[in-house]
Design an enzyme around this catalytic site. Structure first.
Site, PDB file in Angstrom:
ATOM      1  N   LYS A 138       9.261  -2.884 -11.484  1.00 10.18           N
ATOM      2  CA  LYS A 138       9.006  -2.823 -10.037  1.00 10.18           C
ATOM      3  C   LYS A 138       7.559  -3.209  -9.723  1.00 10.18           C
ATOM      4  CE  LYS A 138       7.997   1.359  -8.100  1.00 10.18           C
ATOM      5  NZ  LYS A 138       6.780   1.498  -7.294  1.00 10.18           N
ATOM      6  N   ASN A 139       6.612  -2.587 -10.437  1.00  9.52           N
ATOM      7  CA  ASN A 139       5.207  -2.773 -10.077  1.00  9.52           C
ATOM      8  C   ASN A 139       4.643  -4.125 -10.522  1.00  9.52           C
ATOM      9  OD1 ASN A 139       5.285  -0.357  -8.807  1.00  9.52           O
ATOM     10  ND2 ASN A 139       4.173   0.790 -10.381  1.00  9.52           N
TER      11      ASN A 139
ATOM     12  N   ARG B 295       3.542   1.266   0.543  1.00 10.56           N
ATOM     13  CA  ARG B 295       2.115   0.951   0.540  1.00 10.56           C
ATOM     14  C   ARG B 295       1.803  -0.368  -0.150  1.00 10.56           C
ATOM     15  NH1 ARG B 295      -1.256   4.999   1.487  1.00 10.56           N
ATOM     16  NH2 ARG B 295      -2.767   3.817   0.305  1.00 10.56           N
TER      17      ARG B 295
ATOM     18  N   CYS C 294      -0.366   9.507   1.674  1.00  8.21           N
ATOM     19  CA  CYS C 294       0.826   9.390   0.850  1.00  8.21           C
ATOM     20  C   CYS C 294       1.037  10.738   0.179  1.00  8.21           C
ATOM     21  CB  CYS C 294       0.537   8.284  -0.161  1.00  8.21           C
ATOM     22  SG  CYS C 294       1.664   8.148  -1.520  1.00  8.21           S
TER      23      CYS C 294
ATOM     24  N   ARG D 175      -5.169   7.879  -1.068  1.00 13.86           N
ATOM     25  CA  ARG D 175      -4.971   6.477  -1.416  1.00 13.86           C
ATOM     26  C   ARG D 175      -5.630   5.491  -0.436  1.00 13.86           C
ATOM     27  NH1 ARG D 175       1.012   5.603  -3.705  1.00 13.86           N
ATOM     28  NH2 ARG D 175      -0.033   3.896  -4.749  1.00 13.86           N
ATOM     29  N   PRO D 176      -6.965   5.500  -0.405  1.00 14.68           N
ATOM     30  CA  PRO D 176      -7.666   4.552   0.466  1.00 14.68           C
ATOM     31  C   PRO D 176      -7.525   3.119  -0.037  1.00 14.68           C
ATOM     32  CG  PRO D 176      -9.235   5.714  -0.933  1.00 14.68           C
ATOM     33  CD  PRO D 176      -7.888   6.327  -1.199  1.00 14.68           C
ATOM     34  N   VAL D 177      -7.879   2.136   0.809  1.00 14.84           N
ATOM     35  CA  VAL D 177      -7.833   0.729   0.393  1.00 14.84           C
ATOM     36  C   VAL D 177      -9.214   0.082   0.528  1.00 14.84           C
ATOM     37  CG1 VAL D 177      -5.365   0.366   0.811  1.00 14.84           C
ATOM     38  CG2 VAL D 177      -6.992   0.009   2.679  1.00 14.84           C
ATOM     39  N   ASP D 178     -10.260   0.916   0.504  1.00 12.35           N
ATOM     40  CA  ASP D 178     -11.621   0.397   0.695  1.00 12.35           C
ATOM     41  C   ASP D 178     -11.998  -0.673  -0.333  1.00 12.35           C
ATOM     42  OD1 ASP D 178     -11.386   2.710  -1.028  1.00 12.35           O
ATOM     43  OD2 ASP D 178     -13.563   2.700  -1.235  1.00 12.35           O
ATOM     44  N   LEU D 179     -11.520  -0.532  -1.575  1.00  9.66           N
ATOM     45  CA  LEU D 179     -11.899  -1.508  -2.612  1.00  9.66           C
ATOM     46  C   LEU D 179     -11.284  -2.878  -2.324  1.00  9.66           C
ATOM     47  CD1 LEU D 179     -11.479   0.775  -5.764  1.00  9.66           C
ATOM     48  CD2 LEU D 179     -13.575   0.254  -4.517  1.00  9.66           C
TER      49      LEU D 179
ATOM     50  N   ASP E  67       1.846   7.426 -13.792  1.00  6.16           N
ATOM     51  CA  ASP E  67       3.264   7.294 -13.428  1.00  6.16           C
ATOM     52  C   ASP E  67       4.201   7.918 -14.469  1.00  6.16           C
ATOM     53  OD1 ASP E  67       2.482   6.013 -11.154  1.00  6.16           O
ATOM     54  OD2 ASP E  67       3.037   3.998 -11.814  1.00  6.16           O
TER      55      ASP E  67
ATOM     56  N   ILE F  89      -6.011  10.481 -11.746  1.00  6.66           N
ATOM     57  CA  ILE F  89      -5.924   9.288 -10.878  1.00  6.66           C
ATOM     58  C   ILE F  89      -5.654   9.686  -9.420  1.00  6.66           C
ATOM     59  CG2 ILE F  89      -4.789   7.046 -10.515  1.00  6.66           C
ATOM     60  CD1 ILE F  89      -6.171   7.164 -13.236  1.00  6.66           C
TER      61      ILE F  89
ATOM     62  N   ARG G 186      13.969   3.857  -4.962  1.00  3.84           N
ATOM     63  CA  ARG G 186      12.835   2.930  -4.791  1.00  3.84           C
ATOM     64  C   ARG G 186      12.431   2.317  -6.125  1.00  3.84           C
ATOM     65  NH1 ARG G 186       7.993   5.047  -1.160  1.00  3.84           N
ATOM     66  NH2 ARG G 186       7.364   2.971  -1.805  1.00  3.84           N
TER      67      ARG G 186
HETATM   68  C1  EPZ Z   1      -0.458   1.304  -8.488  1.00  2.25           C
HETATM   69  O1  EPZ Z   1      -0.824   1.862  -7.239  1.00  2.25           O
HETATM   70  C2  EPZ Z   1       1.006   1.593  -8.692  1.00  2.25           C
HETATM   71  N1  EPZ Z   1       1.761   0.962  -7.613  1.00  2.25           N
HETATM   72  C3  EPZ Z   1       1.238   3.109  -8.709  1.00  2.25           C
HETATM   73  O2  EPZ Z   1       2.604   3.328  -9.003  1.00  2.25           O
HETATM   74  C4  EPZ Z   1       0.384   3.706  -9.834  1.00  2.25           C
HETATM   75  O3  EPZ Z   1       0.511   5.106  -9.796  1.00  2.25           O
HETATM   76  C5  EPZ Z   1      -1.079   3.331  -9.652  1.00  2.25           C
HETATM   77  O4  EPZ Z   1      -1.204   1.876  -9.556  1.00  2.25           O
HETATM   78  C6  EPZ Z   1      -1.968   3.794 -10.796  1.00  2.25           C
HETATM   79  O5  EPZ Z   1      -1.517   3.261 -12.008  1.00  2.25           O
HETATM   80  C7  EPZ Z   1       2.069  -0.347  -7.691  1.00  2.25           C
HETATM   81  O6  EPZ Z   1       1.724  -1.031  -8.646  1.00  2.25           O
HETATM   82  C8  EPZ Z   1       2.869  -0.921  -6.586  1.00  2.25           C
HETATM   83  P1  EPZ Z   1      -4.736   2.186  -7.692  1.00  2.25           P
HETATM   84  P2  EPZ Z   1      -2.215   1.475  -6.563  1.00  2.25           P
HETATM   85  O7  EPZ Z   1      -5.337   1.304  -6.654  1.00  2.25           O
HETATM   86  O8  EPZ Z   1      -2.531   0.065  -6.851  1.00  2.25           O
HETATM   87  C9  EPZ Z   1      -8.182   4.912  -5.792  1.00  2.25           C
HETATM   88  C10 EPZ Z   1       4.709   4.358  -8.758  1.00  2.25           C
HETATM   89  O9  EPZ Z   1       5.148   5.542  -8.915  1.00  2.25           O
HETATM   90  N2  EPZ Z   1      -8.464   3.791  -4.885  1.00  2.25           N
HETATM   91  O10 EPZ Z   1      -4.862   1.778  -9.116  1.00  2.25           O
HETATM   92  O11 EPZ Z   1      -2.142   1.916  -5.149  1.00  2.25           O
HETATM   93  C11 EPZ Z   1      -6.799   5.542  -5.524  1.00  2.25           C
HETATM   94  O12 EPZ Z   1      -6.853   6.466  -4.444  1.00  2.25           O
HETATM   95  C12 EPZ Z   1       3.400   4.085  -8.053  1.00  2.25           C
HETATM   96  O13 EPZ Z   1       5.354   3.359  -9.129  1.00  2.25           O
HETATM   97  C13 EPZ Z   1      -9.554   3.857  -4.056  1.00  2.25           C
HETATM   98  O14 EPZ Z   1     -10.314   4.837  -4.054  1.00  2.25           O
HETATM   99  O15 EPZ Z   1      -3.199   2.446  -7.352  1.00  2.25           O
HETATM  100  C14 EPZ Z   1      -6.500   6.182  -6.849  1.00  2.25           C
HETATM  101  O16 EPZ Z   1      -7.182   7.416  -6.945  1.00  2.25           O
HETATM  102  C15 EPZ Z   1       2.801   5.286  -7.426  1.00  2.25           C
HETATM  103  N3  EPZ Z   1      -9.813   2.794  -3.227  1.00  2.25           N
HETATM  104  C16 EPZ Z   1      -7.115   5.198  -7.864  1.00  2.25           C
HETATM  105  O17 EPZ Z   1      -8.070   4.435  -7.108  1.00  2.25           O
HETATM  106  C17 EPZ Z   1      -9.016   1.685  -3.202  1.00  2.25           C
HETATM  107  O18 EPZ Z   1      -9.301   0.764  -2.425  1.00  2.25           O
HETATM  108  C18 EPZ Z   1      -6.134   4.239  -8.518  1.00  2.25           C
HETATM  109  O19 EPZ Z   1      -5.326   3.644  -7.519  1.00  2.25           O
HETATM  110  C19 EPZ Z   1      -7.910   1.624  -4.058  1.00  2.25           C
HETATM  111  C20 EPZ Z   1      -7.651   2.696  -4.903  1.00  2.25           C
END
Ligand code: EPZ
Length: 419
Positions: free
Chosen positions: A22-23, A93, A117, A122-126, A306, A328, A398
């Site tokens: 999926k991911n 998301r 969520c 889960r911010p998207v600032d990065l 995960d 995480i 999902r």
């Molecule tokens: C991906 O989410 C996966 N989703 C998630 O799988 C998985 O849990 C996660 O990576 C970690 O491995 C998909 O691939 C679609 P991150 P993602 O950005 O990309 C923080 C599942 O069950 N962060 O690596 O959203 C964030 O809050 C799902 O299949 C910021 O601070 O995760 C977290 O603490 C759930 N700012 C950490 O980084 C940002 O701009 C890692 O998140 C982005 C992230």
């Protein structure tokens, strides 16, 4: 709403086929926005999230055909609209992954800001800071991210302060069409990112450093068609490894790749589970009792967040205690109270949970708030005495293709009750 009913106590044995990831599939589908196409993705899973991403891409103007029998998704055409609406983004998301490709190819994107969520803020600032570093201007308007780069993006050196899978994917896709060279430092190394980078290179991108935490992208003017097989789902494989282990069974996870599982095999072995790599899969066997084992979630190649809930279910029936630390996401213990309703002994505070193994869990009606939490309850149910009813099955749909059929085929007493 559908429910899944499990009567526990059956040993699993046989072959469990592992679907496409999926991911990996979600960012690969978003990558179709970078080209006129066609982009053909094979080994595609049939999941609710895939349907949601297809709906989003169709809203943007792409043609998306999902041939489920052939496990193939064909994406073609260019975006006519650059707005990812709230109604779709709030459901999934990963919709944010259209942001980078839209700005890179069309110079503009309007993407609803994902809200909070169940597992964390889960911010998207990065994602946004990275796009700014590539020359986009970012504004927020009415809950939407407005990104613009009318003259195109320009390569830059981006050092991530924190490892993010999604931000790495968004910026990797955006950088393929930026002018000049982009360096992504402290990039995430999850296998899904390697898969995306390989596919982008097949489309004509120039990405180096695949598999490392430093990706170097030389921008190109345009990307072309490609056909790409999606990697097997390492989280689905890890989940079924735990399912087999919790029942003391033995099975082959067909198609699973050991190297993609990161620290999961090492941790499972410590816990008393045998794993061996086959030519096309992984054999799992749990000959003796389970042993309490500590684990801390980390970015790849560490132990995947995960897989945390599923491993916790396993530890609920292990001999001795195990400490499980989630690093995480700040709220990823929503399965704990539900596992406790089944007789698990768990204490948690902040980011750590202590699980004290019990000889037996007992079936109960349960529900969960996210995908991995839900599946951990199915695992616990497989080992529990009596009947468990798991509701809110839409979470499972999902991310787990035909879960009740795959488990029933290896001997589980499991059925879906449709409303
Ligand atoms: C991906 O989410 C996966 N989703 C998630 O799988 C998985 O849990 C996660 O990576 C970690 O491995 C998909 O691939 C679609 P991150 P993602 O950005 O990309 C923080 C599942 O069950 N962060 O690596 O959203 C964030 O809050 C799902 O299949 C910021 O601070 O995760 C977290 O603490 C759930 N700012 C950490 O980084 C940002 O701009 C890692 O998140 C982005 C992230």
């Amino acid at each position: 709403m559908d429910r899944i009913v499990v009567r526990g106590g059956r040993r699993l044995s046989g072959v469990i086929p592992i679907s496409g990831a999926k991911n990996a599939a979600l960012p690969l589908m978003a990558a179709a926005l970078l080209t006129e196409g066609p982009l053909v993705l094979t080994n595609a899973p049939d999941l609710a999230d895939i349907a949601t991403m297809a709906a989003l891409l169709r809203t943007l103007g792409l043609t998306v055909e999902h041939d489920k029998a052939a496990r193939r998704i064909t994406l073609r055409g260019s975006a006519r609209d650059v707005t990812a609406p709230y109604d779709i983004v709030r459901k999934m998301r990963a919709s944010i992954l259209v942001l980078g490709p839209l700005v890179a190819r069309h110079g503009r994107a309007r993407v609803s800001l994902p809200g909070g969520c169940a597992i964390g803020t889960r911010p998207v600032d990065l994602h946004l800071k990275g796009l700014e570093a590539l020359g986009a201007t970012i504004a927020l308007d009415g809950g939407y991210i407005e990104a613009a780069a009318p003259k195109g993006l320009t390569g830059a050196r981006i050092v991530f302060p924190k490892v993010s899978v999604g931000a790495t994917e968004n910026l990797l896709m955006a950088a393929t069409l930026a002018r000049g060279r982009t360096e992504l430092v402290n990039a995430a190394r999850e296998p899904e990112i390697g898969d995306l980078a390989e596919c982008l290179n097949e489309m004509g991108a120039r990405i180096g450093g695949i598999g490392t935490d430093r990706l170097v992208i030389e921008g190109v003017d345009s990307l072309g068609p490609a056909e790409h097989p999606i990697i097997p789902d390492r989280i689905e494989a890890g989940t079924y490894a735990c399912a087999v282990a919790i029942t003391g069974g033995e099975a082959v996870l067909k198609g699973a790749r050991m190297a993609d599982l990161g620290a999961v095999p090492r941790t499972l072995r410590e816990a008393g589970v045998e794993l061996s790599e086959l030519r096309d899969g992984v054999r799992v066997r749990r000959p003796n009792g389970l042993i309490g084992t500590d684990v801390m979630t980390e970015p790849f190649p560490g132990f995947a967040t995960d897989m945390q809930a599923q491993f916790m279910a396993l530890m609920c029936v292990a001999e001795g205690a195990s400490m499980i630390t989630e690093t995480i996401f700040e709220n990823r213990f929503m399965h704990v109270p539900e596992l406790m309703r089944m007789g698990a002994r768990i204490n948690y505070h902040g980011a750590s949970a202590i699980v004290r193994g019990v000889p037996k869990l007992s079936g109960a009606p349960v529900m969960a708030t996210d995908l991995r939490a839900s599946v951990s309850l199915i695992l616990a149910a497989l080992a529990a005495e009596g009947q468990t009813t798991v509701s809110r099955v839409y979470h499972l749909d999902r991310g787990y293709e035909a879960i009740e059929r795959k488990l029933a085929a290896v001997g589980a007493d499991i059925e879906r009750l449709r409303d």
